[in-house]
Design an enzyme around this catalytic site. Structure first.
Site, PDB file in Angstrom:
ATOM      1  N   ALA A  19       0.848  -1.193   0.000  1.00 22.01           N
ATOM      2  CA  ALA A  19       0.000   0.000   0.000  1.00 22.01           C
ATOM      3  C   ALA A  19       0.886   1.247   0.000  1.00 22.01           C
ATOM      4  CB  ALA A  19      -0.923  -0.002   1.215  1.00 22.01           C
ATOM      5  N   LYS A  43      -3.963   2.944  -2.324  1.00 18.86           N
ATOM      6  CA  LYS A  43      -3.312   3.836  -1.361  1.00 18.86           C
ATOM      7  C   LYS A  43      -4.195   4.000  -0.128  1.00 18.86           C
ATOM      8  CE  LYS A  43      -0.931   7.326   0.472  1.00 18.86           C
ATOM      9  NZ  LYS A  43       0.380   7.091   1.136  1.00 18.86           N
ATOM     10  N   SER A  68       8.281  10.161   4.164  1.00 17.78           N
ATOM     11  CA  SER A  68       7.327  10.740   5.099  1.00 17.78           C
ATOM     12  C   SER A  68       6.287  11.480   4.263  1.00 17.78           C
ATOM     13  CB  SER A  68       8.015  11.690   6.082  1.00 17.78           C
ATOM     14  OG  SER A  68       7.046  12.204   6.967  1.00 17.78           O
ATOM     15  N   LEU A  71       0.312  10.805   4.170  1.00 23.27           N
ATOM     16  CA  LEU A  71      -1.014  10.338   3.751  1.00 23.27           C
ATOM     17  C   LEU A  71      -1.661  11.181   2.647  1.00 23.27           C
ATOM     18  CD1 LEU A  71      -2.375   7.785   4.760  1.00 23.27           C
ATOM     19  CD2 LEU A  71      -3.075   9.018   6.788  1.00 23.27           C
ATOM     20  N   CYS A 132       0.412   3.843  10.248  1.00 26.05           N
ATOM     21  CA  CYS A 132       0.950   4.996   9.498  1.00 26.05           C
ATOM     22  C   CYS A 132       1.832   5.834  10.422  1.00 26.05           C
ATOM     23  CB  CYS A 132      -0.168   5.869   8.946  1.00 26.05           C
ATOM     24  SG  CYS A 132       0.504   7.364   8.168  1.00 26.05           S
ATOM     25  N   ASN A 196       4.767  -2.670   7.959  1.00 26.80           N
ATOM     26  CA  ASN A 196       4.888  -1.318   7.430  1.00 26.80           C
ATOM     27  C   ASN A 196       6.374  -0.917   7.529  1.00 26.80           C
ATOM     28  OD1 ASN A 196       4.313   1.446   6.699  1.00 26.80           O
ATOM     29  ND2 ASN A 196       2.263   1.178   7.551  1.00 26.80           N
TER      30      ASN A 196
HETATM   31  C1  DHB Z   1       1.960   6.895   4.798  1.00 31.45           C
HETATM   32  C2  DHB Z   1       2.996   6.077   5.199  1.00 31.45           C
HETATM   33  C3  DHB Z   1       2.730   4.851   5.721  1.00 31.45           C
HETATM   34  O1  DHB Z   1       3.721   4.013   6.113  1.00 31.45           O
HETATM   35  C4  DHB Z   1       1.417   4.438   5.854  1.00 31.45           C
HETATM   36  O2  DHB Z   1       1.162   3.235   6.374  1.00 31.45           O
HETATM   37  C5  DHB Z   1       0.373   5.242   5.447  1.00 31.45           C
HETATM   38  C6  DHB Z   1       0.653   6.476   4.916  1.00 31.45           C
HETATM   39  C7  DHB Z   1       2.243   8.220   4.264  1.00 31.45           C
HETATM   40  O3  DHB Z   1       3.175   8.856   4.749  1.00 31.45           O
HETATM   41  O4  DHB Z   1       1.511   8.661   3.357  1.00 31.45           O
END
Ligand code: DHB
Length: 313
Positions: A19, A43, A68, A71, A132, A196
């Protein structure tokens, strides 16, 4: 034979994207549908569209990557719409995994409730993201066992079908035990995706003595070659502790042999993140063919025969 039948679906092979990689837009998702992957995942979405963190927010590295992202996503409705057109029963032959990562527990529960009522909902596999690490000021749910239990109570209350969770990496035997105990209290948690990114690494560019990415003063999730042993440990730890659940391996898969190691450790499906970013969806054909050749060399007729066959000495 690379096919795997788990979670009520048959997949042509165990490979899929992790993802976040190549799955934010219709175009990217369609490129995965057209690839040699066995399946795909969207996503992680939030209720509303998000722009995410300021760039640079992802850097490929010789041994992996740091990110980073914060989201960035098109919002729940966009991915729900994608699934309307593309889930099994629609145009696609591949079942589709759907990742949700609400900004709050209520957000996640609301999206899960909507997905449960979606016309194609039965052809979608929910992966609830509990890990996340990149939204500033928001701790990872998976590292707070009480919080994880509350999230799972809230989602199981509104989502009547089996679903899965995306877990952060754990690094302590007691934490494997504690997380497994929470997860085993929820029989409808049918799969665990391990892992993750390894959260909050710091990559330094010492040509200019600066951090590699802008958000969080350079701190970000580490993926790729760096994380394979951590990923394999988490896959195997949960395979042992959660025998009723399907394990999806994620972390450090660059080639067919890495995918083979995930199968041995106990993964039924294997996700590709950093390497997919570096190579694009053609990576799936290569890794699939390498996995097939490796299984044959090892004397396995089918990949499912290799799942969990790791030996101790
Ligand atoms: C993001 C990073 C992640 O590891 C996740 O699980 C979800 C979102 C991000 O930074 O968009």
């Amino acid at each position: 034979d690379l096919s795997v039948s788990v979670l009520g679906h048959t997949f042509a092979n165990p490979l899929m994207n992790a993802a976040g990689v190549c799955c934010s837009t219709t175009e990217e998702l369609d490129s995965l549908l057209a690839s040699a992957s066995g399946t795909l995942i969207t996503k992680s979405c939030t209720a509303q569209q998000r722009d995410g963190n300021p760039a640079p927010r992802f850097k490929p590295l010789p041994l992996g990557s740091i990110n980073s992202m914060g989201l960035p996503n098109e919002g729940y409705e966009y991915y729900a719409e994608y699934v309307s057109h593309r889930a099994k029963g629609g145009a696609a032959a591949k079942p589709i995994f759907f990742s949700i990562s609400g900004m709050t527990m209520q957000d996640s529960a609301d999206m899960a409730a909507k997905l449960a009522a979606h016309p194609q909902g039965a052809n979608v596999l929910l992966e609830l993201n509990l890990s996340c690490p990149n939204v500033p000021g928001k701790p990872q749910i998976g590292y707070d066992m009480q919080d994880m239990r509350r999230y799972l109570e809230a989602v199981t209350a509104v989502y009547p079908r089996p679903f899965g969770v995306k877990l952060p990496p754990y690094f302590d035997m007691a934490h494997f035990d504690q997380a497994a105990e929470v997860l085993n209290a929820f029989p409808s948690v049918a799969f665990l995706t391990c892992i993750n990114s390894v959260g909050n690494g710091l990559v330094i560019d010492d040509t200019c003595d600066t951090v590699a990415i802008k958000p969080k003063n350079g701190f970000g999730g580490i993926g790729g070659e760096y994380v394979l042993p951590t990923a394999l440990a988490n896959v195997n730890a949960f395979r042992t502790r959660c025998p009723e659940k399907v394990i999806i391996g994620c972390g450090g898969v660059l080639c067919g042999r890495d995918a083979y190691q995930h199968l041995l450790a106990g993964a039924s499906l294997v996700q590709v993140g950093t390497q997919l970013w570096k190579e694009g969806p053609d990576a799936f054909r290569r890794i699939r063919d390498e996995l097939q050749a490796h299984l044959a060399r090892k004397g396995y007729g089918a990949d499912r025969d290799a799942i969990g066959k790791l030996k101790v000495i």
